[in-house]
Design an enzyme around this catalytic site. Structure first.
Site, short mmCIF file in Angstrom:
data_model
loop_
_atom_site.label_atom_id
_atom_site.label_comp_id
_atom_site.label_asym_id
_atom_site.label_seq_id
_atom_site.Cartn_x
_atom_site.Cartn_y
_atom_site.Cartn_z
NE ARG A 168 -14.24 -70.73 9.64
CZ ARG A 168 -14.04 -71.73 10.25
NH1 ARG A 168 -13.52 -71.37 11.58
NH2 ARG A 168 -14.24 -72.85 10.01
CE1 TYR A 182 -22.99 -46.63 8.11
CE2 TYR A 182 -23.19 -48.60 9.25
CZ TYR A 182 -23.08 -47.86 8.12
OH TYR A 182 -23.20 -48.48 6.83
CG ASP A 234 -17.57 -46.17 14.52
OD1 ASP A 234 -16.50 -45.84 13.97
OD2 ASP A 234 -18.56 -46.64 14.15
CE LYS A 264 -18.19 -46.27 5.27
NZ LYS A 264 -18.79 -46.38 6.63
C1 LIG Z 1 -19.51 -47.11 7.31
C2 LIG Z 1 -19.82 -47.07 8.85
C3 LIG Z 1 -19.77 -48.18 9.63
C4 LIG Z 1 -20.27 -49.47 9.09
O1 LIG Z 1 -18.97 -49.96 8.27
P1 LIG Z 1 -19.34 -51.04 6.91
O2 LIG Z 1 -17.67 -51.05 6.65
O3 LIG Z 1 -19.96 -50.22 5.92
O4 LIG Z 1 -19.79 -52.19 7.49
C5 LIG Z 1 -19.80 -48.15 10.88
N1 LIG Z 1 -19.39 -46.91 11.57
C6 LIG Z 1 -19.47 -45.90 10.86
C7 LIG Z 1 -19.13 -44.49 11.47
C8 LIG Z 1 -19.20 -45.71 9.52
O5 LIG Z 1 -19.13 -44.65 8.77
#
Ligand SMILES: *Cc1c(COP(=O)(O)O)cnc(C)c1O
Length: 385
Positions: free
Chosen positions: A47, A99, A171, A196
């Protein structure tokens, strides 16, 4: 180790274990044998730290031009961790087109801890100034945004945030560090959903927070260990593998998305097309300055309205109807009914005639043929009409 981006993507996570292995092993262990009692070991319990995760963090830090990286179990775990840097009474300003999960967390959860927020159009610096209060301590920006691909000027927003004693968080999921490195433009923290483009194959969940200022990195590192929001070693391994091909994948994602956007623009069943690479996109100029290319996501409105949009996403063959994005295979979705169903009605992202495409790496002519045949089923004029 500082090489060019493509080289760092392949070598940034290397570790020397004395075996000569050119890949990082999956350290599938929860605990570690120690030579003496005490907590001063690099690895005590997974962890707190794990060698596969440490290699991923090194690779991420290198390609994002950061000094530290903290890997998480998902992008949302990274989002929760970074917003937990705020204290009760603090104010948070966010892009109005974020998001869906970020929106839901801020509205439903963060407000319970006494942290107030305001959504503003961060592509408009005036709106950002109006949205800030003297308690604003964090500006949270998605650029390109989800799902409208709005572009916010990172350098300008960093100056605005710093002038108010606030930090700028970007982000960077949609651009990936391959196309945009916000820390070089003045951002304090970068957040990723590595699920992604960084992972890139729809086979893992992961997230990351990255930055330069060491105090913030240490706070996040401690909370990562305490809260346990860590990715497993297998997911770290897969993310490391994805990073190695990120530059070549992004090149094709961008090329295919541009051709798809140009095709959609000429199609009579399609209304507005949103792609930052198109000269008519309101953020095109800023995107050209702060990004090296325009990404693999294209959004558009179906002229026939919500029913036609639904008919379209049910008629595609190659574009799978699915949430998520950034993988080798092409995906399509209706944000208002899927990823952004939680967002309050009235926001542009809740238009049920808006379709979001994640353009994959298939042959672009096959993708365009698929879009064309599906658009013909939307009940609007056909291209030949
Ligand atoms: C998918 C996404 C998230 C969240 O990510 P997870 O891995 O699904 O928790 C946050 N910001 C953006 C722009 C995203 O496309």
């Amino acid at each position: 180790m500082k090489y060019r981006f493509e080289t760092n993507a392949i070598h940034g996570g290397e570790v020397d274990l004395g075996t000569g292995s050119v890949t990082v092993p999956i350290f599938q262990t929860s605990t570690y044998r120690l030579d003496h009692p005490g907590t001063d070991h690099a690895y005590v319990y997974s962890r707190a730290s794990n060698p596969t995760r440490a290699a991923l963090e090194a690779a991420l830090s290198t390609i994002e031009d950061a000094n530290w990286a903290v890997a998480y179990a998902s992008g949302m775990a990274a989002t929760v961790a970074v917003t937990s840097l705020l204290d009760p009474g603090d104010h948070l300003v966010l892009s109005d087109d974020v998001y869906g999960g970020t929106y839901q967390y801020v509205v439903d959860e963060l407000s319970r801890y006494g942290i107030e927020h305001r959504f503003v159009d961060t592509s408009d610096i005036g709106a950002v100034r109006d949205g800030c209060t003297e308690r604003t301590r964090m500006l949270w920006v998605e650029t390109p945004s989800n799902p409208l691909l709005k572009i916010s000027a990172v350098e300008q927003l960093a100056a605005e945030a710093h002038g108010r004693g606030a930090m700028l968080v970007v982000d960077n999921t949609f651009a990936s560090p391959c196309l945009q490195r916000p820390l070089n433009l003045g951002a304090d923290i970068v957040v990723h959903s590595t699920t992604k483009y960084l992972g890139g194959h729809s086979d893992l969940l992961g997230g990351a927070a990255l930055g330069r200022e060491s105090g913030t990195g240490e706070r996040l590192r401690l909370r990562q260990a305490i809260s346990g929001s860590v990715p497993g070693p297998m997911d770290c391994f897969l993310t490391l593998r994805g990073i190695r091909t990120l530059p070549v994948r992004m090149e094709r994602h961008c090329a295919n998305a541009r051709k798809v956007a140009e095709f959609l623009e000429t199609h009579p069943s399609v209304g507005e097309v949103r792609y930052p690479g198109l000269a008519n996109h309101p953020g095109h100029e800023v995107a050209s300055k702060q990004m090296s290319d325009y990404g693999g996501i294209v959004s558009f409105r179906v002229k026939g309205g919500p029913d036609a949009a639904r008919a379209f996403v049910e008629a595609t063959n190659l574009f799978a109807l699915a949430v998520s994005l950034g993988s080798v295979e092409s995906l399509c979705e209706i944000p208002a009914l899927m990823t952004h169903a939680v967002v309050e009605e009235g926001a542009a992202s809740t238009d049920p005639a808006l379709v979001r495409l994640s353009v994959g790496l298939e042959h672009v002519d096959d993708l365009i043929d698929d879009l064309g045949q599906a658009l013909d089923k939307t009940g609007c004029e056909s291209p030949d009409a």
